[in-house]
Write an enzyme that holds these catalytic residues in place. Structure first.
Site, mmCIF file in Angstrom:
data_model
loop_
_atom_site.group_PDB
_atom_site.id
_atom_site.type_symbol
_atom_site.label_atom_id
_atom_site.label_comp_id
_atom_site.label_asym_id
_atom_site.label_seq_id
_atom_site.Cartn_x
_atom_site.Cartn_y
_atom_site.Cartn_z
ATOM 1 N N ALA A 151 0.832 -1.212 0.000
ATOM 2 C CA ALA A 151 0.000 0.000 0.000
ATOM 3 C C ALA A 151 0.869 1.266 0.000
ATOM 4 O O ALA A 151 1.971 1.248 0.550
ATOM 5 C CB ALA A 151 -0.923 -0.007 1.211
ATOM 6 N N GLY A 159 0.074 1.359 -3.234
ATOM 7 C CA GLY A 159 -0.007 0.650 -4.505
ATOM 8 C C GLY A 159 0.743 1.272 -5.662
ATOM 9 O O GLY A 159 0.773 0.709 -6.758
ATOM 10 N N ASP A 200 0.717 -10.456 7.938
ATOM 11 C CA ASP A 200 1.867 -9.792 8.551
ATOM 12 C C ASP A 200 3.084 -10.165 7.709
ATOM 13 O O ASP A 200 3.401 -11.349 7.549
ATOM 14 C CB ASP A 200 2.042 -10.284 9.994
ATOM 15 C CG ASP A 200 3.156 -9.555 10.735
ATOM 16 O OD1 ASP A 200 4.160 -9.172 10.102
ATOM 17 O OD2 ASP A 200 3.033 -9.383 11.960
ATOM 18 N N CYS A 259 11.415 5.731 2.506
ATOM 19 C CA CYS A 259 11.337 7.153 2.130
ATOM 20 C C CYS A 259 11.813 8.016 3.299
ATOM 21 O O CYS A 259 11.234 9.055 3.599
ATOM 22 C CB CYS A 259 9.935 7.533 1.675
ATOM 23 S SG CYS A 259 8.626 7.020 2.777
#
Length: 337
Positions: free
Chosen positions: A141, A143, A193, A265
């Protein structure tokens, strides 16, 4: 008039900056980045200077859109200079902080483009995806990188995993917005997980991307809740433990001879170089893959900070190149243990 409006907007944004986070970053990154931190800091605290790349969707290609981008002064990222950048991936960027409007999600209609930080394509390209391969996007996510992977090649099987249920919904919607139904049939979306994936699917994948949960420098700086921000900062030291566990799981899921790319990031050395050093020191069958050439090839569009690693790159925001932060490391699993 425009200058006054911009100044007013900048003052409003300055009030939103979370001082707890900024002070913490100031202390850490001034040591880790030296003088470069002053430029990076100026860009991170000024969203009006951020740039947005436009990744075209090859499954709903628009010649008119591409023509319009060129007329507006956008140019193609990489421009065919990377040996493993396929022609099917088309990404345009402007040297100014111009931002295209986001397209609305409409069921049954594919979007024409995806807005993203151009540096986030580097981990995707480092995977060197080929048609027919089995690919795992372990922390998928929202995505964007899954979408980018599918612009590069037609995998035989793409497994997009996301443990967070809210982010999982976002991931599903992104895939629905960009991928045609026939291709959706080769994509599996799961809510496992990520630390359990290796045991669940050992040595099942040719390529694995671990875009790990990290202390997202851009979003953390604009946290509206100072208490929540302080809590994040205190929990930050635990992130490398999670990142290492995710990588260990990814290594189990990767077949011998396969490639693994790790990305974050954040500028944080503890979450970047130190995590990769720990993995390389723990495994005899995991080898670093030299990606210095990628930095040389992309230096026209990105600014890189030294990492001390041949297998690791760190994109830092710079004037006119406000991309990143983005850390990318490339590893290979050998056939021998």
């Amino acid at each position: 008039m425009l200058t006054r409006l911009k100044a007013k907007s900048e003052r409003k944004l300055a009030k939103q900056i979370c001082k707890v986070v900024l002070d913490h970053f100031e202390k850490q990154y001034s040591k880790e980045l030296g003088d470069a931190w002053n430029t990076v800091r100026a860009i991170l605290v000024s969203p009006s200077s951020w740039q947005y790349a436009v990744l075209l969707n090859r499954f709903n290609y628009s010649f008119e859109l591409e023509k319009d981008l060129r007329l507006k002064g956008y140019h193609t990222l990489f421009q065919g200079s990377l040996p493993f950048c396929p022609k099917s991936m088309k990404c345009y960027l402007s040297r100014t902080p111009d931002r295209m409007p986001s397209e609305r999600h409409q069921i049954g209609n594919l979007k024409k483009y995806y807005l993203l930080n151009a540096a986030s394509l580097l981990p995707v390209l480092a995977l060197e995806l080929r048609d027919g391969e089995r690919v795992l996007d372990l922390c998928a996510a929202p995505g964007g990188k899954s979408i980018a992977l599918l612009q590069c090649a037609y995998p035989g099987y793409l497994h997009c995993n996301e443990h967070d249920s809210l982010r999982l919904r976002w991931l599903r919607q992104t895939l629905e917005s960009f991928i045609p139904q026939p291709l959706v049939n080769v994509i599996k979306v799961s809510e496992l997980d990520g630390r359990e994936m290796g045991d669940a699917q050992p040595e099942m994948f040719d390529k694995v991307l671990v875009d790990a949960p990290c202390s997202n420098d851009r979003s953390w700086l604009f946290s509206s809740d100072s208490q929540k921000a302080a809590c994040r900062i205190s929990q930050r030291r635990n992130l490398p433990v999670l990142q290492i566990e995710l990588l260990r799981s990814a290594i189990k899921a990767l077949r011998p001879g396969g490639l693994l790319v790790y990305s974050t990031c954040t500028l944080s050395k503890a979450e970047n170089q130190d995590v990769i050093c720990e993995i390389l020191n723990s495994y005899t069958n995991i080898m670093p893959v030299d990606i210095k050439e990628m930095a040389k090839t992309c230096s026209q569009d990105f600014t890189f900070a030294p990492t001390g690693q041949e297998c690791g790159l760190l994109v830092i925001p710079d004037k006119g190149k406000a991309w990143g932060p983005m850390y990318v490391a490339k590893l290979k699993k050998s056939w021998t243990t």
